[in-house]
Design a protein around this motif. Structure first.
Motif, PDB file in Angstrom:
ATOM      1  N   LYS A  36      14.887 -67.134   3.549  1.00 42.67           N
ATOM      2  CA  LYS A  36      15.992 -66.176   3.435  1.00 42.67           C
ATOM      3  C   LYS A  36      15.462 -64.747   3.382  1.00 42.67           C
ATOM      4  N   GLU A  37      14.381 -64.542   2.638  1.00 39.15           N
ATOM      5  CA  GLU A  37      13.788 -63.209   2.524  1.00 39.15           C
ATOM      6  C   GLU A  37      13.256 -62.734   3.871  1.00 39.15           C
ATOM      7  N   MET A  38      12.593 -63.621   4.606  1.00 40.38           N
ATOM      8  CA  MET A  38      12.052 -63.241   5.917  1.00 40.38           C
ATOM      9  C   MET A  38      13.165 -62.943   6.906  1.00 40.38           C
ATOM     10  N   ALA A  39      14.255 -63.698   6.851  1.00 40.73           N
ATOM     11  CA  ALA A  39      15.389 -63.445   7.741  1.00 40.73           C
ATOM     12  C   ALA A  39      15.972 -62.062   7.483  1.00 40.73           C
ATOM     13  N   THR A  40      16.081 -61.698   6.210  1.00 42.68           N
ATOM     14  CA  THR A  40      16.584 -60.373   5.839  1.00 42.68           C
ATOM     15  C   THR A  40      15.641 -59.281   6.320  1.00 42.68           C
ATOM     16  N   ASN A  41      14.346 -59.508   6.175  1.00 50.83           N
ATOM     17  CA  ASN A  41      13.353 -58.519   6.619  1.00 50.83           C
ATOM     18  C   ASN A  41      13.411 -58.305   8.127  1.00 50.83           C
ATOM     19  N   LEU A  42      13.578 -59.395   8.875  1.00 48.74           N
ATOM     20  CA  LEU A  42      13.648 -59.263  10.330  1.00 48.74           C
ATOM     21  C   LEU A  42      14.922 -58.545  10.747  1.00 48.74           C
ATOM     22  N   ASN A  43      16.006 -58.852  10.086  1.00 54.67           N
ATOM     23  CA  ASN A  43      17.276 -58.189  10.376  1.00 54.67           C
ATOM     24  C   ASN A  43      17.143 -56.679  10.192  1.00 54.67           C
ATOM     25  N   THR A  44      16.516 -56.281   9.099  1.00 54.61           N
ATOM     26  CA  THR A  44      16.290 -54.853   8.834  1.00 54.61           C
ATOM     27  C   THR A  44      15.384 -54.237   9.887  1.00 54.61           C
ATOM     28  N   PHE A  45      14.331 -54.952  10.255  1.00 54.92           N
ATOM     29  CA  PHE A  45      13.347 -54.458  11.220  1.00 54.92           C
ATOM     30  C   PHE A  45      13.968 -54.215  12.597  1.00 54.92           C
ATOM     31  N   VAL A  46      14.763 -55.154  13.082  1.00 51.24           N
ATOM     32  CA  VAL A  46      15.343 -54.976  14.422  1.00 51.24           C
ATOM     33  C   VAL A  46      16.416 -53.891  14.415  1.00 51.24           C
ATOM     34  N   HIS A  47      17.139 -53.761  13.319  1.00 51.96           N
ATOM     35  CA  HIS A  47      18.123 -52.678  13.231  1.00 51.96           C
ATOM     36  C   HIS A  47      17.441 -51.308  13.236  1.00 51.96           C
ATOM     37  N   GLN A  48      16.280 -51.233  12.640  1.00 53.69           N
ATOM     38  CA  GLN A  48      15.559 -49.958  12.561  1.00 53.69           C
ATOM     39  C   GLN A  48      14.860 -49.593  13.867  1.00 53.69           C
ATOM     40  N   ASN A  49      14.522 -50.594  14.680  1.00 60.07           N
ATOM     41  CA  ASN A  49      13.658 -50.328  15.826  1.00 60.07           C
ATOM     42  C   ASN A  49      14.214 -50.703  17.200  1.00 60.07           C
ATOM     43  N   TYR A  50      15.174 -51.609  17.273  1.00 54.94           N
ATOM     44  CA  TYR A  50      15.539 -52.152  18.586  1.00 54.94           C
ATOM     45  C   TYR A  50      17.036 -52.119  18.880  1.00 54.94           C
ATOM     46  N   THR A  51      17.705 -51.086  18.394  1.00 56.60           N
ATOM     47  CA  THR A  51      19.104 -50.896  18.749  1.00 56.60           C
ATOM     48  C   THR A  51      19.193 -50.059  20.023  1.00 56.60           C
ATOM     49  N   ALA A  52      20.345 -50.115  20.664  1.00 55.91           N
ATOM     50  CA  ALA A  52      20.549 -49.379  21.908  1.00 55.91           C
ATOM     51  C   ALA A  52      20.356 -47.880  21.715  1.00 55.91           C
ATOM     52  N   VAL A  53      20.802 -47.356  20.591  1.00 56.14           N
ATOM     53  CA  VAL A  53      20.735 -45.915  20.348  1.00 56.14           C
ATOM     54  C   VAL A  53      19.308 -45.400  20.458  1.00 56.14           C
ATOM     55  N   LYS A  54      18.370 -46.101  19.836  1.00 55.45           N
ATOM     56  CA  LYS A  54      16.984 -45.651  19.821  1.00 55.45           C
ATOM     57  C   LYS A  54      16.317 -45.765  21.195  1.00 55.45           C
ATOM     58  N   VAL A  55      16.484 -46.911  21.832  1.00 54.65           N
ATOM     59  CA  VAL A  55      15.753 -47.173  23.069  1.00 54.65           C
ATOM     60  C   VAL A  55      16.349 -46.408  24.248  1.00 54.65           C
ATOM     61  N   VAL A  56      17.666 -46.304  24.306  1.00 61.81           N
ATOM     62  CA  VAL A  56      18.304 -45.625  25.436  1.00 61.81           C
ATOM     63  C   VAL A  56      17.941 -44.141  25.467  1.00 61.81           C
ATOM     64  N   GLU A  57      17.782 -43.525  24.317  1.00 64.47           N
ATOM     65  CA  GLU A  57      17.361 -42.120  24.288  1.00 64.47           C
ATOM     66  C   GLU A  57      15.988 -41.965  24.927  1.00 64.47           C
ATOM     67  N   GLN A  58      15.104 -42.908  24.670  1.00 66.98           N
ATOM     68  CA  GLN A  58      13.776 -42.902  25.291  1.00 66.98           C
ATOM     69  C   GLN A  58      13.891 -43.075  26.800  1.00 66.98           C
ATOM     70  N   LEU A  59      14.787 -43.967  27.237  1.00 66.90           N
ATOM     71  CA  LEU A  59      14.990 -44.197  28.664  1.00 66.90           C
ATOM     72  C   LEU A  59      15.524 -42.948  29.351  1.00 66.90           C
ATOM     73  N   LEU A  60      16.472 -42.282  28.720  1.00 60.83           N
ATOM     74  CA  LEU A  60      17.040 -41.063  29.303  1.00 60.83           C
ATOM     75  C   LEU A  60      15.983 -39.980  29.434  1.00 60.83           C
ATOM     76  N   ASN A  61      15.125 -39.873  28.453  1.00 60.78           N
ATOM     77  CA  ASN A  61      14.039 -38.889  28.527  1.00 60.78           C
ATOM     78  C   ASN A  61      13.100 -39.219  29.687  1.00 60.78           C
ATOM     79  N   TYR A  62      12.885 -40.514  29.919  1.00 68.64           N
ATOM     80  CA  TYR A  62      12.031 -40.935  31.023  1.00 68.64           C
ATOM     81  C   TYR A  62      12.672 -40.566  32.360  1.00 68.64           C
ATOM     82  N   TYR A  63      13.975 -40.859  32.484  1.00 68.32           N
ATOM     83  CA  TYR A  63      14.693 -40.488  33.705  1.00 68.32           C
ATOM     84  C   TYR A  63      14.559 -38.977  33.964  1.00 68.32           C
ATOM     85  N   GLN A  64      14.802 -38.199  32.917  1.00 67.68           N
ATOM     86  CA  GLN A  64      14.755 -36.750  33.064  1.00 67.68           C
ATOM     87  C   GLN A  64      13.377 -36.242  33.494  1.00 67.68           C
TER      88      GLN A  64
END
Length: 363
Positions: free
Chosen positions: A332-360
């Motif tokens: 249960k603790e590891m599941a919670t940790n992974l949930n927090t980790f992916v929310h902090q690092n792998y949401t659309a908001v974070k990655v898409v900004e990087q993609l837009l900068n690459y396009y530009q």
């Protein structure tokens, strides 16, 4: 350099069957619709289940390409680009071939190639063609560090960047798949039934762990190609009399609903690029048992946010399966940790900004 409002990009993909590259092509097209002036998606060869997940705001076209060099499809795509004033083809996987053919007859369009293939490095004989075509790429995006290193050493462009996969939580699903068994004893595997996904290894590990005799169930979600690979799995299930513990559902689009009914997620591939499956498991708050190949070891930290194992070790997964019932608090603790980790690092908001900068930067 273009302003974001002047970026007009089409995602190019050869099929819309459920797969890693295909899912990312659709996801990127969907999330870009309110961030750039034009977001399109073109499928060259074969439509599939993912067509239903394309947002209505995405400009979608199917070319119905019948052969490697299909003149009719090629000029249809050329016309699509001209009519919609597209300035960049974001080509995923094998679609780079069609993208370069298009550039031959429409030189002004730029090509960004996105490599999702986890075993690219081992495909030495087939990569000579890719090396030549990379002369026509304006940039290359890769999904893990191994692919980035390979691209830098082998491709004829210097504009190479790592772009992590991400999961778009804003998806409309129709809840239609309901899992058998008890929720707290369900293990889900999201992976099409094909060789690198290592389903037989999962089956053997599950059987050897004796979980099937303790009320646990295993659920395979992914396309059944009804080939020899599939038949071997079904025969193994039948011969070992575990039909009441192992279930095959085929392709399903209501992934979020499916994962909400489970507690554990497993992935045992012998090679991977960056599986979105791990992110889906994390967002669903599952305890994850993951292969150590590809980018997986960058997402899963052993005994912190999940279990990591070598898919080539016979008893590695079996041992993890066997220990699951006695590690509920830790799980249960590891599941919670992974949930927090992916929310902090792998949401659309974070990655898409990087993609837009690459396009530009490169358009």
């Amino acid at each position: 350099m273009l302003n974001k409002e002047n970026i007009r990009v089409v995602q190019l993909i050869d099929s819309l069957d459920i797969g890693g590259a295909e899912r990312m092509a659709v996801t990127i097209a969907n999330v870009l619709t309110d961030k750039i002036s034009f977001s399109g998606l073109v499928c060259t060869r074969k439509e599939g289940d993912l067509k239903g997940t394309i947002n209505s705001s995405v400009n979608y076209t199917f070319l119905n390409k019948r052969k490697s060099i299909d003149i009719k499809a090629l000029f249809k795509f050329r016309n699509y680009i001209i009519v919609n004033n597209v300035n960049c083809i974001h080509a995923h996987g094998s679609s780079y071939f069609f993208a370069v053919l298009t550039k031959f007859i429409l030189p002004s369009v730029k090509i960004i190639w996105h490599d999702h293939l986890g075993n690219r490095v081992s495909q030495k004989e087939s990569n000579w063609f890719l090396r030549f075509f990379s002369l026509f790429f304006s940039g290359v995006l890769v999904v893990n560090e191994e692919l980035e290193k390979w691209a830098i050493q082998n491709l004829k462009t210097s504009n190479i960047s790592f772009l992590s996969n991400f999961y778009n939580t804003k998806q409309n699903e129709v809840n239609q798949t309901f899992l058998e068994g008890e929720k707290d004893k369900r293990i889900v595997c999201l992976a099409n039934l094909k060789t690198p996904k290592n389903h037989l290894y999962i089956l053997k590990s599950f059987l050897a762990s004796d979980l099937s005799n303790k009320g646990w169930t295993l659920h395979f979600i992914g396309k059944d190609f009804r080939d020899e690979y599939s038949e071997i799995l079904k025969l193994y299930i039948e011969n070992n009399k575990i039909e009441d513990s192992v279930y095959l559902y085929g392709s399903c689009l209501d992934v979020g609903h499916i994962l909400s009914q489970a507690k554990y997620g497993v992935l045992a591939s012998t090679y991977e690029g960056f599986p979105v499956t791990l992110l889906e498991y994390g967002f669903a708050n599952l305890t994850v048992l993951s292969t150590s190949v590809g980018f997986c070891s960058k997402v899963i930290i052993p005994n912190v946010n999940g279990y990591l194992f070598n898919p080539n070790e016979d008893n590695a997964l079996m041992s993890l399966f066997k220990a699951l019932p006695n590690s509920e608090s830790k799980n249960k603790e590891m599941a919670t940790n992974l949930n927090t980790f992916v929310h902090q690092n792998y949401t659309a908001v974070k990655v898409v900004e990087q993609l837009l900068n690459y396009y530009q930067k490169w358009l």
